[in-house]
Design a protein around this motif. Structure first.
Motif, PDB file in Angstrom:
ATOM      1  N   UNK A   5       0.844  -1.204   0.000  1.00 19.21           N
ATOM      2  CA  UNK A   5       0.000   0.000   0.000  1.00 19.21           C
ATOM      3  C   UNK A   5       0.877   1.251   0.000  1.00 19.21           C
ATOM      4  N   UNK A   6       1.966   1.219   0.753  1.00 17.16           N
ATOM      5  CA  UNK A   6       2.948   2.311   0.764  1.00 17.16           C
ATOM      6  C   UNK A   6       3.456   2.585  -0.654  1.00 17.16           C
ATOM      7  N   UNK A   7       3.872   1.524  -1.365  1.00 20.41           N
ATOM      8  CA  UNK A   7       4.359   1.694  -2.740  1.00 20.41           C
ATOM      9  C   UNK A   7       3.262   2.262  -3.631  1.00 20.41           C
ATOM     10  N   UNK A   8       2.055   1.732  -3.463  1.00 25.13           N
ATOM     11  CA  UNK A   8       0.938   2.147  -4.313  1.00 25.13           C
ATOM     12  C   UNK A   8       0.600   3.623  -4.116  1.00 25.13           C
ATOM     13  N   UNK A   9       0.533   4.070  -2.859  1.00 22.09           N
ATOM     14  CA  UNK A   9       0.191   5.468  -2.583  1.00 22.09           C
ATOM     15  C   UNK A   9       1.264   6.417  -3.127  1.00 22.09           C
ATOM     16  N   UNK A  15       5.440   9.071  -7.484  1.00 22.61           N
ATOM     17  CA  UNK A  15       6.760   8.635  -7.029  1.00 22.61           C
ATOM     18  C   UNK A  15       6.828   7.116  -7.025  1.00 22.61           C
ATOM     19  N   UNK A  16       6.932   6.517  -8.192  1.00 23.20           N
ATOM     20  CA  UNK A  16       7.040   5.058  -8.298  1.00 23.20           C
ATOM     21  C   UNK A  16       8.423   4.621  -7.823  1.00 23.20           C
ATOM     22  N   UNK A  17       8.460   3.754  -6.831  1.00 27.18           N
ATOM     23  CA  UNK A  17       9.740   3.326  -6.268  1.00 27.18           C
ATOM     24  C   UNK A  17      10.395   2.258  -7.141  1.00 27.18           C
ATOM     25  N   UNK A  18      11.714   2.340  -7.233  1.00 25.42           N
ATOM     26  CA  UNK A  18      12.474   1.287  -7.910  1.00 25.42           C
ATOM     27  C   UNK A  18      12.606   0.095  -6.960  1.00 25.42           C
ATOM     28  N   UNK A  19      13.041  -1.043  -7.490  1.00 25.91           N
ATOM     29  CA  UNK A  19      13.280  -2.210  -6.628  1.00 25.91           C
ATOM     30  C   UNK A  19      14.320  -1.888  -5.562  1.00 25.91           C
ATOM     31  N   UNK A  53       3.590   5.376  10.057  1.00 25.70           N
ATOM     32  CA  UNK A  53       3.849   6.455  11.005  1.00 25.70           C
ATOM     33  C   UNK A  53       5.291   6.938  11.033  1.00 25.70           C
ATOM     34  N   UNK A  54       6.188   6.175  10.398  1.00 24.66           N
ATOM     35  CA  UNK A  54       7.569   6.640  10.255  1.00 24.66           C
ATOM     36  C   UNK A  54       7.907   6.947   8.790  1.00 24.66           C
ATOM     37  N   UNK A  55       7.776   5.949   7.922  1.00 25.58           N
ATOM     38  CA  UNK A  55       8.209   6.145   6.537  1.00 25.58           C
ATOM     39  C   UNK A  55       7.286   7.102   5.773  1.00 25.58           C
ATOM     40  N   UNK A  56       5.998   6.785   5.722  1.00 26.65           N
ATOM     41  CA  UNK A  56       5.067   7.630   4.964  1.00 26.65           C
ATOM     42  C   UNK A  56       4.965   9.018   5.593  1.00 26.65           C
TER      43      UNK A  56
END
Length: 237
Positions: A5-9, A15-19, A53-56
């Motif tokens: 869900x973090x990647x999707x949001x 901001x599409x994350x790389x591997x 609560x930390x990363x996002x």
């Protein structure tokens, strides 16, 4: 918030994350939990909670359009386990990040974490913001200072504004609306030649209230600020 869900949001926000970035966040989580058994880094250790609560939460200055992916010099005061600056550094690798923290054990953690994550252009210093704020190597050197739940604005402004270049910005991440805090901080901001540029109230995906307050430095900070370590907290401006 699961990692997916973090990647999707983030992807939905542009901001599409790389591997590699996904692996960096996963390694960050693993090291945080490992080290938290040795030293007190965070009360939040459940994976979905860390991602929310930390990363996002740490990415708010980017998600709210206040930081872009360029070689900005960012100072993070009292970052603890690296929040908010290191998640921002993972998302925006061009950022130059400096962290000052008063506990050497946390600095040791951050140095090892940065190695494990393969981060470059990151520096970690052990000490008090009041002392570094009077050091010419740090004073007036930064485009942005971030602080996440460090202190009330009346105190925080004295700990952070001296580090900024003129027109540089303090970005304070707060748990809720900062209206009352800003009212109390008017005198401090006047003395430090700084003023509020923007204040943004928003919510995390789970509905928790959050606030970003942006303060801009207008002129050189008077030499007497910051005062000696401990005084800003005991006798706020």
């Amino acid at each position: 918030m699961t990692p997916d869900v973090f990647y999707q949001l983030l992807a939905e926000a542009g901001f599409a994350l790389s591997d590699q970035q996904k692996e960096q966040f996963e390694t960050y989580f693993e090291r945080l939990v490992e080290w938290n058994e040795k030293i007190n880094l965070t009360a939040i250790t459940e994976k979905n909670e860390v991602y929310l609560k930390h990363f996002y939460d740490s990415l708010a200055p980017i998600l709210q359009g206040k930081i872009t992916n360029q070689a900005l010099n960012i100072l993070d005061i009292g970052a603890g386990a690296g929040f908010p600056s290191l998640p921002m550094k993972i998302l925006f690798p061009q950022l130059n990040v400096t962290i000052i923290d008063s506990l050497n054990k946390r600095i040791n953690f951050l140095n090892l974490l940065a190695q494990d994550l393969g981060l470059t252009n990151v520096q970690f210093y052990h000490g008090r913001a009041e002392d570094f704020g009077q050091d010419k190597a740090f004073r007036g050197q930064f485009d942005i200072v971030t602080a996440r739940a460090v202190a009330r604005m009346q105190i925080l402004s004295e700990l952070t504004i001296p580090f900024l270049k003129i027109k540089g910005q303090l970005i304070a991440l707060k748990a809720s609306s900062a209206e009352e805090e800003l009212d109390q901080a008017k005198n401090a901001l006047n003395l430090l030649f700084a003023q509020v540029d923007d204040t943004i109230n928003y919510q995390l995906p789970n509905g928790d209230d959050r606030n970003l307050t942006i303060v801009v430095k207008k002129k050189e900070t008077p030499n007497k600020y910051p005062r000696k370590a401990g005084i800003p907290n005991k006798k706020p401006l």
